[in-house]
Design an enzyme around this catalytic site. Structure first.
Site: not given
Ligand code: NAD
Length: 445
Positions: A35, A159, A212, A216, A258, A268, A271, A328, A335
């Protein structure tokens, strides 16, 4: 402001890019070398509209850098956003292993004041645990709070961005929620977000964490509510689109979320609802409402599959064309996508599935073995006995239904998102089924 963002996924990367765009100097960190290598070349590892252009621009202006090391990546940072994944454990509880790992590693390498921010979605009390972890893992010379101790803050800044419109959402937030324990942390947040002039909700750590999960869960509840209404509509011969419209103009209710369909998916809602049920249970409260929300969501996919079985008659050896795989539109994220459950169920019954998605094909490959992924809509529908619309990508609105009708073996369309509701597909000779459009007209229970 010098900022580090740990975790460069959907949330971390968008956060990092947007903060850099606001004028901060940002280092995005991830343990995934592939990445980081892509990012260094200006190639986003995910699809998010507008991200590639911003990324390239910020790299050129040297406002954003990338690293696989927390030690070097957080060295200059005053603020460290933790944006790593918080997946579900088998019992539904949030797995906070990645969050703990980051907190510990940041602490071990800390030599100046830092504000550690939870950006990931985490259960209430996680902030307190992060504080404890950091305090216990600081370099030894900084551990004694009364003598040479190192000052740091932990805060929550959940977020609310949505994949597919993440940059727009980040730049124009309805509100920015921060849970803080000190004035210093609050002031830092005000400085970070100043260019956005947002409505700031400043509160304590636990309340911010709960905002948060509550948000959700409420949105998921709205979706399950309208899906239940859709079930009733189908049985009594009413139209859920009109019901949503009629309800949505009421300001107390609102039109958003709706839309009846095949249920919520993504990384999200499923989970976070599970995690909130678990957290409530642990605290001694049985959140039966959310349990129902989850069950309705699961049943909605089964309902769609039953509808297909009913109208297609024999599923075995039928060719089923699928449009849309991502959970979506405007994202490549697969996921917990409803498409996976639906396709797997039909495959199990012996159907041959051909599918097309504008962005999610690469992610779909490993999740959907046995599915033929086609280069366009027309190759998917050629010779098909029915067509399923599972993700409402805007480009599907413009498809040539006449041509599709000519290519298909049988003119049968199941619209899991009510996307073609206004297209009058019958005029092309299709038999068309949406969700909650009064299919059974009161004839079946
Ligand atoms: P994601 O899986 O896309 O990204 C997480 C990243 O963290 C991965 O790239 C992984 O390699 C990295 N990672 C894991 N352990 C690590 C470490 N020790 N050091 C450095 N990097 C590390 O997940 P996401 O969708 O971005 O979600 C992240 C968080 O945000 C979750 O808690 C999720 O619930 C929350 N969130 C997600 C969304 C969404 O729409 N995806 C919206 C709001 C909140």
């Amino acid at each position: 402001m010098e900022i580090a963002v740990v975790g460069s996924g959907y949330v971390g990367l968008v956060t990092g890019v947007c903060l850099a765009h606001l004028g901060h100097r940002v280092t995005c960190i991830d343990i995934n070398l592939e990445k980081i290598n892509k990012l260094r070349k200006g190639v986003p590892p995910i699809y998010e509209p507008g991200l590639d252009v911003m990324l390239k621009d910020l790299i050129r202006k040297k406002r954003i850098t990338f690293s696989t090391s927390i030690k070097t990546g957080t060295k200059k940072a005053v603020v460290i956003f933790i944006a790593v994944g918080t997946p579900s454990k088998p019992n539904g509880e949030a797995d906070l292993t990645y969050v703990e790992n980051v907190a510990r590693e940041v602490a071990e390498n800390m030599h100046s004041y830092k504000l550690l921010v939870e950006k990931s979605t985490v259960p209430a009390e996680t902030g307190l645990r992060i504080r404890r972890t950091v305090q216990m893992n600081l370099p030894k010379k900084y551990r004694n709070k009364n003598n040479g101790g190192l000052e740091f803050d932990v805060a929550s800044n959940p977020e609310f961005l949505r994949e597919g419109s993440a940059i727009e959402d980040f730049m124009n937030p309805d509100r920015v929620v921060v849970g803080v324990e000190s004035k210093r942390a609050e002031e830092i947040f005000r400085e970070i977000y100043k260019p956005l002039k947002p409505r700031m909700i400043v509160t304590d750590l636990k309340s911010a964490e709960l905002i948060k999960h509550a948000s959700n869960s409420f949105l998921a509840t709205k979706i399950s509510f309208i899906n239940s209404i859709a079930q009733v509509c189908d049985r009594v011969g009413a139209d859920v689109l009109k019901v949503s419209e009629g309800m949505g103009f009421d300001k107390r209710i609102g039109r958003h979320f709706l839309d009846a369909g095949i249920g919520y998916g993504g990384s999200c809602f499923p989970k976070d609802v599970e995690a909130f049920i678990h957290l409530s249970e642990k605290s001694g409260y049985n959140f039966i409402l959310l349990d129902a929300v989850r069950k309705v969501n699961e049943s909605q996919r089964r309902y769609f599959i039953r509808l297909i079985e009913d109208k297609l008659w024999i599923v075995k050896n039928k060719v089923i064309a699928v449009l849309g795989l991502s959970f979506k539109p405007n994202t490549d994220d697969m996921r917990s996508a409803p498409s996976v459950d639906i396709i797997q169920a039909l495959q199990k019954e012996g159907a041959t599935v051909r599918a097309y998605d504008p962005q999610a094909m690469e992610n779909a490959q490993s999740l959907l073995p046995g599915v033929t992924l086609t280069k366009d809509v027309f190759s998917a529908v050629k010779g098909a006995h029915c067509l399923l619309l599972l993700t409402e990508w805007p480009e599907f609105k413009k498809i040539d239904f006449k041509r599709i009708h000519n290519l298909m073996q049988q003119p049968l369309v199941f619209d899991g998102r009510n996307m073609f509701a206004d297209e009058n597909l019958e005029q092309y000779g299709f038999e068309y089924y949406g969700i909650g459009r009064g299919i059974y007209k009161g004839e079946r229970g």
